[in-house]
Design an enzyme around this catalytic site. Structure first.
Site, PDB file in Angstrom:
ATOM      1  N   SER A 190       6.291   8.545  -0.114  1.00  0.00           N
ATOM      2  CA  SER A 190       7.049   6.759  -0.598  1.00  0.00           C
ATOM      3  C   SER A 190       8.082   7.085  -1.586  1.00  0.00           C
ATOM      4  O   SER A 190       8.479   5.641  -1.306  1.00  0.00           O
ATOM      5  CB  SER A 190       5.614   6.459  -1.155  1.00  0.00           C
ATOM      6  OG  SER A 190       5.841   7.344  -2.599  1.00  0.00           O
ATOM      7  N   HIS A 218       3.118   4.352   4.462  1.00  0.00           N
ATOM      8  CA  HIS A 218       3.856   3.851   4.374  1.00  0.00           C
ATOM      9  C   HIS A 218       4.796   4.082   6.239  1.00  0.00           C
ATOM     10  O   HIS A 218       5.804   3.953   6.385  1.00  0.00           O
ATOM     11  CB  HIS A 218       5.346   4.381   3.491  1.00  0.00           C
ATOM     12  CG  HIS A 218       5.058   3.816   2.517  1.00  0.00           C
ATOM     13  ND1 HIS A 218       5.316   3.305   1.462  1.00  0.00           N
ATOM     14  CD2 HIS A 218       4.000   4.980   1.307  1.00  0.00           C
ATOM     15  CE1 HIS A 218       5.432   2.840   0.402  1.00  0.00           C
ATOM     16  NE2 HIS A 218       4.654   3.388   0.319  1.00  0.00           N
ATOM     17  N   LYS A 249       1.674  -2.855   2.470  1.00  0.00           N
ATOM     18  CA  LYS A 249       3.295  -2.504   2.803  1.00  0.00           C
ATOM     19  C   LYS A 249       3.695  -3.171   4.630  1.00  0.00           C
ATOM     20  O   LYS A 249       4.091  -4.629   4.213  1.00  0.00           O
ATOM     21  CB  LYS A 249       3.869  -1.146   2.782  1.00  0.00           C
ATOM     22  CG  LYS A 249       3.229  -0.965   1.366  1.00  0.00           C
ATOM     23  CD  LYS A 249       3.018   0.800   1.059  1.00  0.00           C
ATOM     24  CE  LYS A 249       2.180   0.811  -0.236  1.00  0.00           C
ATOM     25  NZ  LYS A 249       2.249   0.587  -1.318  1.00  0.00           N
TER      26      LYS A 249
HETATM   27  N1  PLP Z   1      -0.410   5.725  -0.896  1.00  0.00           N
HETATM   28  C1  PLP Z   1       1.211   5.812  -1.479  1.00  0.00           C
HETATM   29  C2  PLP Z   1       1.562   6.167  -0.952  1.00  0.00           C
HETATM   30  C3  PLP Z   1       1.501   4.936  -1.577  1.00  0.00           C
HETATM   31  O1  PLP Z   1       2.530   3.747  -2.270  1.00  0.00           O
HETATM   32  C4  PLP Z   1       0.593   3.079  -2.504  1.00  0.00           C
HETATM   33  C5  PLP Z   1       1.689   2.206  -3.221  1.00  0.00           C
HETATM   34  O2  PLP Z   1       1.990   1.758  -3.749  1.00  0.00           O
HETATM   35  C6  PLP Z   1      -0.598   3.057  -2.035  1.00  0.00           C
HETATM   36  C7  PLP Z   1      -1.740   4.376  -1.332  1.00  0.00           C
HETATM   37  C8  PLP Z   1      -1.511   2.408  -3.262  1.00  0.00           C
HETATM   38  O3  PLP Z   1      -1.342   1.102  -2.115  1.00  0.00           O
HETATM   39  P1  PLP Z   1      -1.646  -0.613  -2.281  1.00  0.00           P
HETATM   40  O4  PLP Z   1      -0.355  -1.189  -2.953  1.00  0.00           O
HETATM   41  O5  PLP Z   1      -2.163  -0.878  -1.464  1.00  0.00           O
HETATM   42  O6  PLP Z   1      -3.301  -0.331  -3.191  1.00  0.00           O
END
Ligand code: PLP
Length: 420
Positions: A190, A218, A249
């Site tokens: 990310s 992502h 996202k």
């Molecule tokens: N996993 C990754 C790699 C992320 O970047 C994010 C988001 O910030 C999440 C999980 C968590 O997702 P959410 O924003 O739907 O809670």
């Protein structure tokens, strides 16, 4: 007993709050919310002026797509605004079932389970799969939701250096007799935008009898022939035990999911506490996500435009001499290495009408502070030109011989003063 009244709210047990906030200010790590107005489109209002948004995860522009809005409105009309119950009591409406079928079919799995967020999905999956006496193998740059899930599980956590499959194998071998093993990795990282060596990791998982959870937060909507993710791109659907992801996202909505075999999904439904003990998502959100999955799957043109925009920015920044690290995706990290320099660069760009958030610890390791640039499919050629012109100005200041430094940062690479 009389309640102790004091004028100074910090005289009691809250002293640590002020101390912590002051320490964050001193360390250059104090955060505050930005007052953004408008939808996450290329142009937004920030602090009363228009800015070009270049740090949103609305990669495909679906958050403002009329079809998602209509789907949300219609579902809200029919089902109301809130689920008002946990899924296993009264909160399991038709839009949940429809979305779970859509995402399972998109991901090529037997079944799927929707959670309130991606964070909940990771917590729920990890804590259900492993516990005391088990072992987790986690990439050093994994997202906080994977880390927190691992910590909450009480399994032993072995962190392997970022993308280092040799070290991962050593660690797997060292815990060969452990009851259950679980490998955790993002597929598109990310903050760095690089890709996990997923084929090698899947091979090791099989070889050492480990479960594998791939976080496609992502990658969903973007990678693979239909945009289902990196697992689809590498045809690893049957080698990855759990494909986790989020609708928040590229899919422009909200909510997390786990896609897996029927048995695993049934197991999560019964054993994932972050699924069981929380209210289901609102029907409007679920319907918007279902529409987003359909669009991402059936309309590759949004991805194609995004990749063109990514290419334009990547080329332009490269020609200016900016390094973007190992990124192989839509996430373009412009490493500035120092927190004050990074935030000064962020402010500098903002004054030129371009909003790219500076990223500091604990989101990234100290010494790797950066601007995280994220183009969208909805950016026009003119938007990208505007952005590149601002970055060109930034680069000439960063390379200026008249650098001034700020206490606590290197004198060779931190032109904070000139960026003020
Ligand atoms: N996993 C990754 C790699 C992320 O970047 C994010 C988001 O910030 C999440 C999980 C968590 O997702 P959410 O924003 O739907 O809670």
């Amino acid at each position: 007993m009389a309640y102790p009244i004091s004028d100074d709210s910090y005289s009691g047990g809250q002293a640590f709050v002020r101390d912590t906030l002051q320490a964050l200010v001193r360390a250059g790590l104090k955060r505050k919310l930005r007052d953004l107005k408008g939808a996450p489109e290329p142009r937004m209002q920030l602090a009363g002026r228009e800015v070009l948004l270049l740090c949103s995860n609305n990669y495909l522009g679906l958050a403002t797509d009329d079809r998602l809005k209509q789907a949300a409105q219609q579902a809200t009309e029919i089902y109301g605004c809130g689920a008002t119950g946990s899924r296993l009591i009264s909160g399991n409406s038709e839009p949940h079932r429809v979305l779970e079928q859509a995402i399972a079919s998109y991901k090529g799995t037997e079944a799927a389970l929707v959670f309130t967020s991606g964070y909940h999905a990771n917590l729920g999956a990890i804590t259900a799969l492993v516990g005391t006496g088990d072992a987790i193998f986690s990439d050093a740059l994994n997202h906080a939701s994977l880390i927190d899930g691992a910590r909450l599980s009480r399994a032993e956590i072995l962190i392997y250096p970022h993308r280092d499959v040799e070290d991962l194998e050593k660690k797997l071998r060292s815990r060969i007799s452990v009851r259950r093993k679980l490998i955790l990795t993002e597929t598109v990282f990310s903050m760095d935008g690089d890709l996990a060596p997923l084929r090698d990791i899947a091979y090791l998982a099989k070889k050492y009898g480990s479960l594998l959870l791939a976080d496609e937060a992502h990658a969903t909507g973007l990678f693979g022939p239909t945009g289902a993710g990196l697992v689809e791109a590498l045809e690893l659907q049957s080698a990855v035990d759990v494909q986790m992801g989020t609708f928040s996202k590229a899919l422009g909505s909200l909510g997390g999911y786990l896609a897996a075999s029927k048995d695993l999904i049934d197991y999560f439904l019964n054993c994932s506490r972050s699924f069981i003990f929380t209210t289901g998502l609102p029907p409007g959100v679920l319907a918007a996500s279902t529409e987003a999955v359909r669009i991402a799957r059936e309309e590759p043109e949004h991805r194609e435009t995004l990749w063109r925009n990514v290419g334009t920015l990547r080329r332009g920044l490269g020609e200016m001499g900016f390094g973007l690290g190992p990124s192989q995706s839509q996430i373009l990290p412009l490493l500035l290495y120092y927190k004050r320099r990074t935030m000064a660069a962020c402010r500098f760009l903002l004054r030129r009408g371009v909003f790219v958030q500076g990223i500091r610890p604990p989101t990234v390791p100290p010494g790797t502070e950066r601007l995280r640039i994220a183009p969208m499919a909805t950016h026009t050629a003119k938007d990208l030109e505007t952005a590149l012109a601002a970055f060109a100005e930034l680069q000439s200041l960063l390379q200026s011989p008249k650098r001034r430094t700020t206490a606590g940062e290197s004198s060779t690479a931190a032109p904070v003063g000139v960026l003020k």
